[in-house]
Design an enzyme around this catalytic site. Structure first.
Site, PDB file in Angstrom:
ATOM      1  N   LYS A   1      43.549  46.453  49.118  1.00 23.39           N
ATOM      2  CA  LYS A   1      44.537  46.267  48.055  1.00 23.39           C
ATOM      3  C   LYS A   1      45.864  46.920  48.425  1.00 23.39           C
ATOM      4  O   LYS A   1      46.936  46.361  48.163  1.00 23.39           O
ATOM      5  CB  LYS A   1      44.007  46.847  46.741  1.00 23.39           C
ATOM      6  CG  LYS A   1      42.934  46.013  46.080  1.00 23.39           C
ATOM      7  CD  LYS A   1      43.413  44.619  45.680  1.00 23.39           C
ATOM      8  CE  LYS A   1      44.448  44.678  44.559  1.00 23.39           C
ATOM      9  NZ  LYS A   1      44.873  43.301  44.140  1.00 23.39           N
TER      10      LYS A   1
ATOM     11  N   TYR B   1      37.827  48.568  49.928  1.00 21.72           N
ATOM     12  CA  TYR B   1      38.487  47.860  48.828  1.00 21.72           C
ATOM     13  C   TYR B   1      39.889  48.391  48.592  1.00 21.72           C
ATOM     14  O   TYR B   1      40.865  47.636  48.561  1.00 21.72           O
ATOM     15  CB  TYR B   1      37.664  47.979  47.548  1.00 21.72           C
ATOM     16  CG  TYR B   1      38.454  47.688  46.287  1.00 21.72           C
ATOM     17  CD1 TYR B   1      39.047  46.450  46.097  1.00 21.72           C
ATOM     18  CD2 TYR B   1      38.636  48.657  45.307  1.00 21.72           C
ATOM     19  CE1 TYR B   1      39.794  46.178  44.958  1.00 21.72           C
ATOM     20  CE2 TYR B   1      39.365  48.397  44.166  1.00 21.72           C
ATOM     21  CZ  TYR B   1      39.948  47.152  43.997  1.00 21.72           C
ATOM     22  OH  TYR B   1      40.692  46.899  42.872  1.00 21.72           O
TER      23      TYR B   1
ATOM     24  N   THR C   1      45.657  48.127  41.752  1.00 21.06           N
ATOM     25  CA  THR C   1      44.762  49.151  41.225  1.00 21.06           C
ATOM     26  C   THR C   1      45.273  50.558  41.517  1.00 21.06           C
ATOM     27  O   THR C   1      46.004  50.772  42.499  1.00 21.06           O
ATOM     28  CB  THR C   1      43.368  48.988  41.856  1.00 21.06           C
ATOM     29  OG1 THR C   1      42.534  50.087  41.510  1.00 21.06           O
ATOM     30  CG2 THR C   1      43.455  48.937  43.377  1.00 21.06           C
ATOM     31  N   ASP C   2      44.840  51.515  40.705  1.00 18.97           N
ATOM     32  CA  ASP C   2      45.186  52.914  40.973  1.00 18.97           C
ATOM     33  C   ASP C   2      44.432  53.467  42.177  1.00 18.97           C
ATOM     34  O   ASP C   2      44.783  54.527  42.708  1.00 18.97           O
ATOM     35  CB  ASP C   2      44.930  53.787  39.745  1.00 18.97           C
ATOM     36  CG  ASP C   2      43.487  53.785  39.253  1.00 18.97           C
ATOM     37  OD1 ASP C   2      42.645  53.076  39.852  1.00 18.97           O
ATOM     38  OD2 ASP C   2      43.193  54.486  38.264  1.00 18.97           O
ATOM     39  N   GLU C   3      43.401  52.764  42.645  1.00 22.33           N
ATOM     40  CA  GLU C   3      42.605  53.278  43.759  1.00 22.33           C
ATOM     41  C   GLU C   3      43.386  53.342  45.068  1.00 22.33           C
ATOM     42  O   GLU C   3      42.975  54.047  45.997  1.00 22.33           O
ATOM     43  CB  GLU C   3      41.336  52.450  43.926  1.00 22.33           C
ATOM     44  CG  GLU C   3      40.418  52.539  42.716  1.00 22.33           C
ATOM     45  CD  GLU C   3      39.037  51.989  42.962  1.00 22.33           C
ATOM     46  OE1 GLU C   3      38.492  52.190  44.053  1.00 22.33           O
ATOM     47  OE2 GLU C   3      38.495  51.345  42.039  1.00 22.33           O
TER      48      GLU C   3
END
Length: 355
Positions: A163, A159, A133-135
């Site tokens: 990741k 989260y 993810t870009d997060e």
């Protein structure tokens, strides 16, 4: 030829499995824990397809993974398995660390043992794709340049941190052991089969229920939106042509504030399913207390993927949003099945208590 996909009953994973089998004749071995967001109904179209082998299991089960790898001898492994909801990670981070960190470690170790035992040319041709993810990159200011593949990780939620940890492990297994790892970072996905805790399906369902549409803070947080079908097409391209050890950002070129997304959804619903009183669904918008550490902006620079592998998104945000709304309106049995009592309890705790 066979692929092993983990998390293939979830939102993005199930789309990938369906799209892959629509384009290829290879067998897909699909391992999914069927947690609250994993749904066999997503895969109903494959019920009689012998190319789809479903296995109920966790990526933390090393013995199961080793058995499946030895039995099916896949040419590639794609890891979609993850706990993925930021709000749930803030409320209970332990399961995120268990799945996204420890589970990824177990999967990588099983894959490494299998890959090291392969003979040539299968060993050279093998790939492991870590879907992320870009997060992991953190938050951007309004005028900052979009995330590139070299942007340092700066995760701000449990989260995102979990990741990022899994991505670091995958990178290390490439550099330490030579495992041919590919990593992708995508922006916010949307489309059919998305569990209605995420913004777009949540708002569709709340609107149809006549309930308040809870918008965090001022609603001006910005996300780049990517239609799930475009994401799957990008993953197929990376798997086929990506360079082991490289990372590829996947974005939809569709930055929107959360409030813009909600208002556009309301306008689409106004046309497709008008309220009985004739008012706009936008009258249901209700600003609620912001969540802790809410990242202000994400934006993906996907020029590497375009320049090196020739991928660009096909779906425009407005057309993709209309397709998504139409799907939820016409698949009420799927929606009713996933909106269990525990789901309703979660929504009440998370949003109504913040009003």
């Amino acid at each position: 030829m066979t692929l092993l996909v983990t998390g293939g009953a979830g939102f993005i994973g199930s789309h990938f499995v369906l799209d892959w089998l629509a384009c290829h004749h290879e067998t897909v071995v699909n391992v999914d824990a069927l947690s609250y967001a994993g749904n066999r109904m997503n895969l109903a179209a494959l019920a009689d397809d012998p190319r789809h082998v479903f296995v109920h299991g966790r990526i933390g089960d090393g013995a199961l993974l080793e058995r499946l790898l030895e039995e099916h001898k896949p040419r590639a492994v794609l890891n979609f398995a993850a706990e993925s909801h930021v709000d749930r990670s803030i409320a209970g981070p332990a399961v995120f660390v268990d799945t996204n960190v420890a589970g990824t470690f177990t999967l990588l170790e099983a894959v490494r043992g299998y890959w090291q035992g392969l003979a040539e040319p299968e060993k050279t041709a093998f790939r492991y794709l870590q879907v992320s993810t870009d997060e992991v990159y953190g938050s951007l200011g309004p005028l900052e340049a979009a995330f590139t593949e070299t942007t340092p990780f700066a995760p701000n939620s449990p989260y995102a941190a979990s990741k990022a940890a899994g991505d670091h492990l995958a990178r290390a297994w490439h550099h330490s052991y030579g495992l041919p790892v590919l990593t992708t970072h995508c922006s916010n996905n949307y489309g059919p089969f998305q569990f209605p805790e995420k913004l777009i399906p949540l708002m569709i369902e709340r609107a149809l229920e006549g309930a308040p549409l809870p918008v965090y803070g001022d609603g001006l947080q910005v996300r780049d939106w990517l239609y799930v079908g475009d994401h799957c097409a990008a993953l197929r391209r990376v798997l086929a042509e990506g360079k082991p050890g490289d990372t590829y950002n996947i974005g939809g070129n569709a930055e929107r504030t959360n409030l813009e997304v909600v208002n556009r959804l309301c306008a689409i619903l106004d046309e497709a399913r008008p309220r009985a009183d004739g008012r706009s669904y936008s009258a249901q918008v209700a600003f609620v207390a912001d969540r802790p550490g809410h990242d202000r902006r994400y934006a993906i620079n996907a020029t590497k993927l375009a320049a090196e592998l020739g991928w660009v998104p096909d779906e425009r945000f407005d057309s993709g949003l209309k397709r998504t709304v139409a799907w939820y309106l016409s698949h009420r049995a799927w929606v009713d099945a996933v909106k269990s009592g525990s789901y309703r309890d979660w929504v009440a705790r998370q949003y109504e208590a913040r009003a």
